[in-house]
Write an enzyme that holds these catalytic residues in place. Structure first.
Site, short mmCIF file in Angstrom:
data_model
loop_
_atom_site.label_atom_id
_atom_site.label_comp_id
_atom_site.label_asym_id
_atom_site.label_seq_id
_atom_site.Cartn_x
_atom_site.Cartn_y
_atom_site.Cartn_z
CB CYS A 78 -1.02 -0.28 1.21
SG CYS A 78 -2.47 1.08 1.32
CG HIS A 171 -3.39 -3.45 4.46
ND1 HIS A 171 -2.62 -2.57 4.72
CD2 HIS A 171 -3.36 -2.08 3.82
CE1 HIS A 171 -1.81 -1.36 4.56
NE2 HIS A 171 -3.13 -1.17 3.83
CD GLU A 173 -0.19 -5.07 6.34
OE1 GLU A 173 -0.35 -5.60 5.21
OE2 GLU A 173 -0.59 -3.88 6.20
N1 GLN Z 1 -3.74 6.28 1.26
C1 GLN Z 1 -1.86 6.18 1.47
C2 GLN Z 1 -1.58 6.84 0.62
O1 GLN Z 1 -1.13 7.26 -0.16
C3 GLN Z 1 -2.40 4.32 1.61
C4 GLN Z 1 -3.58 3.39 2.29
C5 GLN Z 1 -2.48 2.59 2.91
O2 GLN Z 1 -1.70 2.43 3.30
N2 GLN Z 1 -3.61 1.86 3.43
O3 GLN Z 1 -0.38 7.01 1.23
#
Ligand code: GLN
Length: 192
Positions: A78, A171, A173
């Site tokens: 992410c 995610h 994890e």
């Molecule tokens: N929206 C977050 C970003 O732009 C990422 C979200 C996440 O890691 N769950 O950094």
């Protein structure tokens, strides 16, 4: 084998927990000295803007870049994926710029801010992987040697690999499925 999990901000504890479940030594990394002797690094989800700034302030950005360029495997989830990307559509911070992918932050809009969906990931076998997406980015474009590992039903790319770098928009994890962490550990032992 010792794996570090960048612990500037975000969901790092869960990654450490997963690695320990797999019997691997795992430790949080906040300072450049803590990168020494690591066999791999995970960059977790969180807020990429904050993680990027903290990495810069603690002099981690260049240190991580150097180690990955020398061959240290890295796994970004992410926000971690955004930080690995060569290009991000609206990043106001310096990313690591290591992977030949272009990402779009917060790509699913308000309607689909958080969602779960089963993903077909051929490199993990037949059983679908539970994709947990939280204000997730997507991969707009892959170049060079990047291999696409998973797409949503509409074709959107959400997982990719380039050599020993692995990037997921979701995610793993936060699920009980250890297969992506195992896949990363396998990259560690692969020959150059
Ligand atoms: N929206 C977050 C970003 O732009 C990422 C979200 C996440 O890691 N769950 O950094």
């Amino acid at each position: 084998m010792k794996i570090g999990v960048l612990a500037s901000q975000g969901a790092f504890r869960e990654h450490i927990e997963k690695l320990r479940q797999l019997g691997v030594e795992a430790m949080p990394v906040r300072m450049p000295e803590e990168l020494k002797g690591l066999d791999g690094l995970i960059i977790p989800g969180g807020e990429s803007t904050s993680i990027g700034r903290l990495m810069r302030d603690y002099k981690l950005t260049q240190a991580i870049r150097n180690m990955v360029k020398k061959g240290m495997p890295v796994f970004g989830t992410c926000a971690g994926m955004i930080l690995l990307a060569r290009e991000s559509t609206d990043a106001s911070f310096e990313s690591l710029g290591l992977m030949d992918i272009t990402v779009r932050r917060n790509a699913f809009g308000r309607q689909r801010e958080s969602f779960e969906t089963e993903l077909n990931v051929p490199v993990l076998g037949k059983k679908p992987f539970p994709g947990v997406f939280i204000r997730a980015p997507l991969i707009e474009q892959v170049d060079g040697n990047v291999e696409v590992l998973a797409r949503l039903a509409d074709g959107t790319i959400v997982a990719a690999r380039e050599d020993k770098m692995l990037a997921l928009a979701f995610h793993p994890e936060l699920t009980d499925d250890l297969r992506f962490h195992q896949y990363f550990l396998r990259l560690l032992s692969e020959k150059e």
